[in-house]
Design an enzyme around this catalytic site. Structure first.
Site, short mmCIF file in Angstrom:
data_model
loop_
_atom_site.label_atom_id
_atom_site.label_comp_id
_atom_site.label_asym_id
_atom_site.label_seq_id
_atom_site.Cartn_x
_atom_site.Cartn_y
_atom_site.Cartn_z
N LYS A 123 -74.09 -13.05 6.16
CA LYS A 123 -73.69 -12.63 7.58
C LYS A 123 -72.58 -11.88 7.43
O LYS A 123 -72.04 -11.11 6.62
CB LYS A 123 -72.67 -14.24 7.91
CG LYS A 123 -71.56 -14.68 7.00
CD LYS A 123 -70.98 -15.81 7.34
CE LYS A 123 -69.76 -16.27 6.60
NZ LYS A 123 -69.18 -17.59 6.94
N ARG A 179 -64.38 -27.62 13.28
CA ARG A 179 -64.72 -25.93 13.45
C ARG A 179 -66.30 -25.96 13.68
O ARG A 179 -66.83 -24.77 13.54
CB ARG A 179 -64.33 -25.22 12.36
CG ARG A 179 -64.07 -23.84 12.61
CD ARG A 179 -64.12 -22.91 11.32
NE ARG A 179 -65.42 -23.14 10.71
CZ ARG A 179 -65.91 -22.47 9.54
NH1 ARG A 179 -64.94 -21.66 8.76
NH2 ARG A 179 -67.07 -22.72 8.90
N TYR A 185 -45.97 9.21 11.39
CA TYR A 185 -45.16 8.73 12.39
C TYR A 185 -43.90 7.76 12.16
O TYR A 185 -43.89 7.06 11.19
CB TYR A 185 -45.95 7.68 13.38
CG TYR A 185 -47.06 8.41 13.79
CD1 TYR A 185 -47.00 9.34 14.70
CD2 TYR A 185 -48.64 8.13 13.77
CE1 TYR A 185 -48.17 10.11 15.57
CE2 TYR A 185 -49.57 8.94 14.32
CZ TYR A 185 -49.29 9.71 15.22
OH TYR A 185 -50.25 10.37 15.80
N MET A 225 -54.43 6.52 12.63
CA MET A 225 -55.98 5.91 13.06
C MET A 225 -57.02 6.52 12.03
O MET A 225 -57.84 5.95 11.80
CB MET A 225 -56.19 6.28 14.39
CG MET A 225 -57.31 5.64 14.87
SD MET A 225 -57.54 6.16 16.60
CE MET A 225 -56.47 4.93 17.43
#
Length: 371
Positions: free
Chosen positions: A44, A139, A265, A313
């Site tokens: 998966k 679940r 940043y 990013m």
């Protein structure tokens, strides 16, 4: 006359996640050494980010007898790749196309009376079903109080529904303590026995996944589902497995900076002395966790170098000290080599998460290859 030679140009390679089939095979063998049950290779989430076909092919070649997927639609890719072993799909968030699962020879897990009724209504030819018991996670899976009704609906749908298995999940297998699994094992036995009393059989019963397969034989039943373990992750943290991938990227920019130079940043990091900085062309859009603890680093030139400043990013910055690396030098972000090369488990610690999120989070801009 003096001949001026053009400088040699460096070449960048795209960020690449390389899957290592030999490691997947070794991990299947490691699981095989712990159990006589059949092994289902769960692929998966695109094979835990490593490529579903690549992982499935290596696992089947190493002896896995089943494949597991989240959605029956994912099985088509495996069939197209020539994989012919049985496949089980157990969540199917988009619903089940009964015609497709019959055509692709995919077993379907059913965890509620409503699901089973719908599947029976849609089936044109018999669909093979594994009845899914809620063994303690809430679940998914059929609650204990609805199990008798599930069996009644299955009996009424004979000819369209073929019950071939019973399954559940372990809520606490990662504790590597069989006592934590006792309630789930008992519930699975009761579910199995009820199905047998209803006249079904033989059945394929499966409960344990990677951690259960490695640490608790009582959870093995007829088959163990191994997903994270294929790619080198033991959720219990007690068994050493082989890392099955290597993530590399190029240095895209380097500079020598003075003491007191801010990086990234927010100026969250300021150099304390003159040093070399290398920019690596991957960032949080590629799956690099944005929040990392101190100590996170990558391997370049045989040494580990710390990541400094904020993860951007598309890039991270690495402090390489007195070593200057050219544009095009290869950085290894994680891999199985050890030493200077970080492991996936180290990245999980740096990001305060689990290894699964590191490998499944590698973004689509990162190329995939096989060793």
């Amino acid at each position: 006359m003096t001949l001026l030679l053009a400088p040699r140009l460096s070449r960048l390679h795209a960020p690449t996640l390389t899957t290592l089939p030999s490691a997947i095979a070794a991990n299947v063998e490691r699981v095989r050494s712990t159990t006589d049950a059949r092994i289902m290779a769960v692929v998966k989430a695109d094979g835990y980010g490593h490529g579903a076909v690549a992982v499935a092919t290596a696992a089947v070649a190493a002896g896995a007898e089943w494949l597991g997927v989240t959605d029956a639609a994912d099985a088509a890719e495996l069939r197209d790749a020539g994989l012919d072993v049985p496949i089980l799909a157990w969540l199917n968030p988009a619903g089940v196309d009964a015609v497709q699962v019959s055509r692709d020879r995919v077993d379907v897990a059913v965890g509620s009376v409503e699901e089973l009724r719908q599947l029976a209504a849609d089936a044109m030819t018999p669909v093979r079903v594994h009845l899914h018991m809620d063994t303690g996670m809430s679940r998914g899976g059929c609650p204990v109080e609805d199990w008798a009704e599930l069996l009644r609906v299955a009996r009424a749908a004979q000819g369209r529904i073929e019950v071939v298995g019973v399954m559940g999940h372990l809520p606490r297998a990662d504790e590597a303590d069989p006592r934590a699994n006792t309630a789930a094992v008992l519930r699975m036995r009761h579910a199995r026995d009820a199905v047998l009393r209803a006249g079904y059989g033989p059945l394929l019963v499966h409960l344990g996944a990677t951690a259960g397969a490695l640490t608790d034989p009582s959870t093995h039943f007829d088959l163990v589902r191994v997903g994270a373990g294929l790619v080198g992750i033991d959720p219990s943290g007690t068994v050493s497995l082989d890392g099955a991938s290597r993530l590399t990227a190029s240095v895209v920019h380097s500079s020598l900076v003075r003491a007191g130079t801010s990086v990234g940043y927010g100026e969250t990091y300021v150099t304390r002395h003159e040093t070399n900085l290398s920019v690596i062309g991957v960032g949080y859009a590629d799956g690099i966790p944005r929040e990392l603890s101190e100590g996170a680093g990558v391997e370049i030139g045989g040494s580990r170098h710390p990541i400094v400043g904020r993860v951007s990013m598309d890039q991270i910055v690495v402090d390489t000290g007195d070593r200057a690396f050219p544009r095009g030098a290869t950085a290894t972000l994680f891999g199985p080599e050890g030493g200077a090369v970080p492991s996936v488990q180290e990245w999980a610690r740096w990001a305060q998460t689990i290894p699964h999120t590191i490998v499944t989070g590698i973004g689509p801009r990162v190329q995939r290859s096989r060793a």
